[in-house]
Structures are given as structure tokens and as C-alpha cells.
Design a protein around this motif. Structure first.
Motif, mmCIF file in Angstrom:
data_model
loop_
_atom_site.group_PDB
_atom_site.id
_atom_site.type_symbol
_atom_site.label_atom_id
_atom_site.label_comp_id
_atom_site.label_asym_id
_atom_site.label_seq_id
_atom_site.Cartn_x
_atom_site.Cartn_y
_atom_site.Cartn_z
ATOM 1 N N ALA A 13 0.824 -1.207 0.000
ATOM 2 C CA ALA A 13 0.000 0.000 0.000
ATOM 3 C C ALA A 13 0.860 1.260 0.000
ATOM 4 O O ALA A 13 0.582 2.227 -0.709
ATOM 5 C CB ALA A 13 -0.928 0.000 1.217
ATOM 6 N N PHE A 14 1.934 1.246 0.796
ATOM 7 C CA PHE A 14 2.821 2.410 0.829
ATOM 8 C C PHE A 14 3.546 2.571 -0.503
ATOM 9 O O PHE A 14 3.642 3.679 -1.054
ATOM 10 C CB PHE A 14 3.838 2.276 1.954
ATOM 11 N N TRP A 16 2.616 1.579 -3.412
ATOM 12 C CA TRP A 16 1.673 2.023 -4.431
ATOM 13 C C TRP A 16 1.325 3.502 -4.251
ATOM 14 O O TRP A 16 1.126 4.239 -5.225
ATOM 15 C CB TRP A 16 0.414 1.176 -4.405
ATOM 16 N N GLY A 17 1.267 3.966 -3.003
ATOM 17 C CA GLY A 17 1.009 5.384 -2.758
ATOM 18 C C GLY A 17 2.077 6.262 -3.393
ATOM 19 O O GLY A 17 1.770 7.289 -4.019
ATOM 20 N N SER A 95 -5.630 11.917 -5.441
ATOM 21 C CA SER A 95 -6.314 11.745 -4.158
ATOM 22 C C SER A 95 -7.666 11.075 -4.334
ATOM 23 O O SER A 95 -7.994 10.092 -3.662
ATOM 24 C CB SER A 95 -6.482 13.103 -3.466
ATOM 25 N N ALA A 98 -7.283 7.493 -5.553
ATOM 26 C CA ALA A 98 -6.826 6.586 -4.499
ATOM 27 C C ALA A 98 -7.970 6.182 -3.574
ATOM 28 O O ALA A 98 -8.112 5.007 -3.222
ATOM 29 C CB ALA A 98 -5.708 7.245 -3.696
ATOM 30 N N SER A 256 -3.490 2.386 1.065
ATOM 31 C CA SER A 256 -2.704 3.188 0.118
ATOM 32 C C SER A 256 -3.332 4.564 -0.073
ATOM 33 O O SER A 256 -2.628 5.542 -0.350
ATOM 34 C CB SER A 256 -2.600 2.473 -1.231
ATOM 35 N N ALA A 257 -4.667 4.649 0.072
ATOM 36 C CA ALA A 257 -5.344 5.938 -0.093
ATOM 37 C C ALA A 257 -4.855 6.958 0.930
ATOM 38 O O ALA A 257 -4.714 8.144 0.622
ATOM 39 C CB ALA A 257 -6.849 5.753 0.032
ATOM 40 N N PHE A 259 -1.863 7.015 2.318
ATOM 41 C CA PHE A 259 -0.525 7.432 1.882
ATOM 42 C C PHE A 259 -0.606 8.412 0.720
ATOM 43 O O PHE A 259 0.144 9.392 0.666
ATOM 44 C CB PHE A 259 0.299 6.209 1.486
ATOM 45 N N VAL A 260 -1.510 8.158 -0.218
ATOM 46 C CA VAL A 260 -1.642 9.059 -1.366
ATOM 47 C C VAL A 260 -2.116 10.438 -0.931
ATOM 48 O O VAL A 260 -1.619 11.461 -1.422
ATOM 49 C CB VAL A 260 -2.611 8.465 -2.415
ATOM 50 N N SER A 280 -11.832 9.981 4.060
ATOM 51 C CA SER A 280 -10.658 9.112 4.173
ATOM 52 C C SER A 280 -10.567 8.503 5.563
ATOM 53 O O SER A 280 -10.177 7.339 5.720
ATOM 54 C CB SER A 280 -9.384 9.901 3.858
#
Length: 293
Positions: A13-14, A16-17, A95, A98, A256-257, A259-260, A280
């Protein structure tokens, strides 16, 4: 204690962010199809030495049926789904894309329930519903009619991408568990690249794609995004599905969202509205409910 599959999913997830931010910048010089083709070809090349390192140079003992399923999984979940994802990324921004990508976990949960026999508790179903509520809240806004048209197209592309991505991963999960892991990943990528090349030839887009590559300038950023998003993030992502239930891995990937959101605010100077931050948080709470139960 968190298991190895869950650890892979969170680390993915990180990664991919980070990749989403870089892909957003790369998407300004390459169209969705060209960007997806480039990153998949790069992954195809990078996986060759990885296969030799992980499994040796001998040909894998993988059944023909498994080859066909993995190739189809790649065509659906990589060739088509990723192209639609990049189209949504360009239309909606990192954003919102994500957060909207959190739709992947409900699709995976549903398909895993039907085809893999996975079962979630009542609390986990509640967590999935809370995650969906957060997604809806983040993506809601009043906009100019022209913006609404672009938003609808982006959202349609994103929903289709998540449904196809979930279909591809649920198809491949039994093979990821039983066959040599990196070989299984490579076969999926071959399916994705082959389907894109075939589509490009049928539509007569070869010259147009070649011209896009020729005009592109920020190649270091594109290569970095592709390396992080396809090689690092994808291997971790699929490893999460290999060692954890597909339903659990899918929900953990939704972090991941978060992180994004942070990275987009730091590096792209995106200003998020209060309802997007609230959405979020609600979505992240849904993820935590699923993991805790």
C-alpha cells in the motif's frame, strides 16, 4: 500478531502510494494506454532475473490450464484494468482516484465469497460497508456541468478498473498459492502485454503510441514510477494475496489511499476539502474494523 501476508499487503500500500504520485506526473506526458504498456514491458524485463534468482533457470512445472487462467487474468487485470485506472487517474487526480480505488476490496470480497468460498464475519462486512461510505463521501462534490461530465467518465473508468482488477486477482489466487510465485506473476504480465499489443495492432495505434514515446521527456520519473508501481508494489501486492485471504489483503491494500492523500498534499500541493479528509478517515476506520475482526 500481524501475519506475513498482511505485512506484504500494507507494505504494498505504501509503495503504491508513492507510485501513484509519480504516475500522475508521468501521465501528463504519456496517455493511459502508452503509460500502461511501458510499465508492463518494463516489469516483463525486470521479472526475468528475478525468476532466475527465486526459482532457478529451469522451466516451471505449471499445468496448461493454469497458464491459460493466468494469461487471461493478466489480460483482464493488467492490460484492460490498468489502462482504465490511468484514465481515471488523469481525470480525477491522485487523491480522489486513491480513495475511489477502495472499491477494489468490496469487489474482491464479493468474488472471493462466490468463487473461492471465503467468508467474512458480520463485523468485517460492516467494515467493508463503512469503507464504501468513506469512498462515497470523498468523491461527492458539486461541480460545473462540464466538470461533472469529466468526473462521471473518470468514475466510470475507475469503477470498471476496480471490478476488472478484482476479477483478475481472484482468478489468479489459486495459482499464486500453488505454482512458483514469480513465474505466476510473469505469466500474468505476459497476458497483459500480449493483450495490449494485440489491441494496439488491431486498432492501428502502433504509430500513435510510438510517437507518444518519442515526444516524452521526463523518462527518469516514468521509469521510477513504473519500477515502484509495477515491480515493487505489484510483487508485494500479489504476495499479500498469496499468504493471506484475498478479502483481508484487498481491504489492507486500501490504506494506500491514506498514503496518497499525505503524499499528494506534500508533493503535489493538492488542497483537500473537509469532507474528503472525513471520508478518508471513515474509509480507514472501515479498514481497521475488517483487520481487527
Amino acid at each position: 500478531m500481524i501475519g506475513i501476508g498482511e505485512s506484504f499487503a500494507l507494505t504494498s500500500a505504501f509503495a503504491w502510494g508513492v507510485a501513484v504520485i509519480l504516475f500522475r506526473l508521468s501521465g501528463q506526458q504519456l496517455g493511459p494506454f502508452s503509460l500502461n504498456l511501458f510499465k508492463n514491458v518494463l516489469l516483463l524485463v525486470l521479472l526475468v532475473p528475478t525468476i532466475v534468482f527465486a526459482h532457478g533457470s529451469h522451466w516451471p512445472a505449471i499445468e496448461l490450464e493454469h497458464w491459460l487462467i493466468l494469461l487471461l487474468s493478466g489480460a483482464v487485470g493488467i492490460g484492460l484494468a490498468d489502462t482504465l485506472f490511468f484514465r481515471a487517474l488523469n481525470a480525477l487526480g491522485p487523491s480522489r482516484t486513491a480513495i475511489g480505488s477502495m472499491l477494489l476490496s468490496p469487489f474482491v470480497i464479493l468474488l472471493s465469497f462466490v468463487f473461492l468460498g471465503e467468508r467474512l464475519s458480520a463485523w468485517q462486512w460492516l467494515g467493508a460497508a463503512v469503507t464504501l461510505a468513506g469512498v462515497t463521501l470523498v468523491n461527492w462534490r458539486r461541480a460545473h456541468p462540464l466538470e461533472q461530465v469529466a468526473d462521471k467518465r473518470g468514475l466510470i473508468a475507475l469503477v470498471a478498473a476496480m471490478a476488472l482488477m478484482a476479477t483478475g486477482i481472484v482468478m489468479a489466487k489459486p495459482m499464486l498459492e500453488s505454482d512458483p510465485f514469480v513465474w505466476a506473476v510473469q505469466i500474468r504480465v505476459i497476458g497483459g502485454v500480449a493483450s495490449m499489443v494485440l489491441l494496439m495492432l488491431v486498432q492501428g495505434r502502433l504509430l500513435a503510441v510510438t510517437e507518444e514515446f518519442r515526444r516524452a521527456r521526463a523518462w527518469p520519473r516514468t521509469v521510477a514510477a513504473s519500477f515502484m508501481g509495477t515491480y515493487v508494489a505489484m510483487l508485494l501486492w500479489l504476495a499479500g494475496y498469496k499468504y493471506a485471504d484475498a478479502s483481508i489483503a484487498a481491504v489492507l491494500n486500501e490504506t494506500s489511499a491514506v498514503f496518497v492523500l499525505i503524499l499528494a498534499a506534500l508533493f503535489l500541493k493538492e488542497r483537500l476539502r473537509a469532507h474528503q479528509w472525513l471520508g478518508s478517515i471513515v474509509a480507514a476506520a472501515g479498514v481497521l474494523i475488517v483487520v481487527a475482526n
